[in-house]
Write an enzyme that holds these catalytic residues in place. Structure first.
Site, short mmCIF file in Angstrom:
data_model
loop_
_atom_site.label_atom_id
_atom_site.label_comp_id
_atom_site.label_asym_id
_atom_site.label_seq_id
_atom_site.Cartn_x
_atom_site.Cartn_y
_atom_site.Cartn_z
N TYR A 136 0.84 -1.20 0.00
CA TYR A 136 0.00 0.00 0.00
C TYR A 136 0.88 1.26 0.00
O TYR A 136 0.70 2.17 -0.82
CB TYR A 136 -0.90 -0.02 1.23
CG TYR A 136 -1.86 1.13 1.35
CD1 TYR A 136 -1.42 2.40 1.74
CD2 TYR A 136 -3.21 0.97 1.09
CE1 TYR A 136 -2.29 3.47 1.85
CE2 TYR A 136 -4.10 2.04 1.21
CZ TYR A 136 -3.64 3.28 1.58
OH TYR A 136 -4.51 4.32 1.70
N CYS A 137 1.84 1.32 0.93
CA CYS A 137 2.69 2.51 1.04
C CYS A 137 3.65 2.63 -0.14
O CYS A 137 3.96 3.75 -0.57
CB CYS A 137 3.46 2.50 2.36
SG CYS A 137 2.42 2.70 3.83
N VAL A 138 4.12 1.51 -0.67
CA VAL A 138 4.96 1.57 -1.87
C VAL A 138 4.19 2.23 -3.00
O VAL A 138 4.68 3.15 -3.66
CB VAL A 138 5.43 0.17 -2.29
CG1 VAL A 138 6.15 0.22 -3.64
CG2 VAL A 138 6.37 -0.44 -1.25
#
Length: 344
Positions: A97-99
């Site tokens: 998600y954060c990538v």
């Protein structure tokens, strides 16, 4: 970002979060409303990784302060460098998600193919040598293989602080959010186009000047945290982490049994920065008194293998105290304590 997109982003953010009942934008008051206003103004959207903390207003303010004063505030390190660090740390922590979210922002700040290469984990393909060096450092941050810092000392509070923040956020995101920040209805083949469009939309806010210290008055002053020496030389970031540390340390004292806090300290003393195998966690949890084992399992998994925290682990913890506040405080303490160990 125009008002239509802001409203759509709010609805999307509010629909993504599992396990807790967040404070919705329309119902926000007091400290929560102040954080939401800053978040939309300075970050561009009501980011789900931040607003999932809204059932505990002081905790929401603390984790936003940590993020704003490192990644978002204008300082000595360029936003592109900090976004590259955020995406690379997330890659190392297996937080898709954060990538995806931070490589999307990178699309508006660096060459698109460099952002795509980081998102795919092909760091050797990043053409900009400065961005490649930051990514190679970030993906190994907190492990014995981490290279020397590829940035000058005066940038360390911002860049190390960003890496610290994402060691925290990656763990929380792996528990509360899915694998993608894109709308569930969007087919995978459309994600690249969405990334480019959103990158351009986020770029204006990312390039805008955001004065350091804008979030400090959300929380009362706190004494310096002695185990964060990389904050030295930046009074604002030192103050931000002192305030955040004070909030999360109090949360841990309330929500986490003392034997569990001691167990995590012992495990982190021997930690090499890599995800732990389930058998190791089971063995450690078995040493706890029986009443503390649900909290112990949740804390150790959050710290050492956050992608393994599923609904059953959360449900086991909540049998004795089902409140959202205790769940958030326990998880926040575990994630923050692990980020401290990584930055050390």
């Amino acid at each position: 970002m125009n008002s239509h997109l802001v409203r759509a982003a709010r609805r999307g953010a509010e629909a993504q979060i599992a396990h807790v009942s967040l404070v919705r934008h329309a119902a926000a008051q007091g400290l929560v409303a102040r954080v939401y206003d800053q978040l939309e103004r300075d970050f561009g959207i009501l980011a789900p990784p931040v607003i999932l903390h809204s059932p505990v207003p002081e905790l929401l303010a603390a984790v936003w302060t940590m993020l704003r004063e490192t990644l978002v505030a204008t300082g000595k390190a360029e936003r592109a460098v900090k976004e590259a660090a955020a995406a690379a740390v997330s890659l190392g922590n297996s937080c898709p998600y954060c990538v995806a979210a931070h490589s999307t922002t990178l699309h508006g700040l660096v060459r698109g193919r460099d952002a795509t290469a980081i998102a795919a984990g092909r760091l050797h393909e990043v053409g900009d040598p400065r961005i490649r060096a930051i990514a190679e450092w970030g993906v190994r941050f907190g492990t014995p293989e981490a290279p020397e810092r590829p940035f000058p000392p005066e940038q360390a509070p911002e860049i190390v602080g960003t890496a610290f923040a994402f060691h925290y956020y990656n763990r929380m995101v792996n528990i509360f959010l899915g694998e993608s920040p894109f709308p569930p209805s969007a087919p995978a083949r459309a994600h690249g186009a969405i990334s480019r469009v959103m990158g351009r939309l986020m770029a204006a806010g990312s390039r805008a000047r955001h004065s350091p210290g804008g979030s400090l008055d959300l929380l009362p002053p706190a004494p310096p945290s002695g185990d964060l020496p990389w904050t030295e030389g930046n009074e604002v970031i030192a103050a931000a982490f002192a305030r955040t540390s004070a909030v999360i340390d109090r949360a841990g004292e309330r929500a986490v049994p003392a034997p569990v806090r001691e167990l995590l300290a012992a495990e982190l003393a021997a930690w090499d920065g890599r995800a732990a195998e389930p058998a190791r966690i089971d063995e450690a949890v078995a040493r706890l008194p029986a009443p503390d084992r649900p909290a112990g399992r949740l804390v150790l998994l959050t710290a050492l293998a956050s992608h393994r925290v599923g609904p059953a682990v959360v449900a086991e913890f909540r049998r004795d105290d089902g409140a959202d506040a205790r769940l958030l405080e326990c998880l926040a303490w575990a994630a923050f304590t692990t980020a401290r160990a990584a930055a050390a």
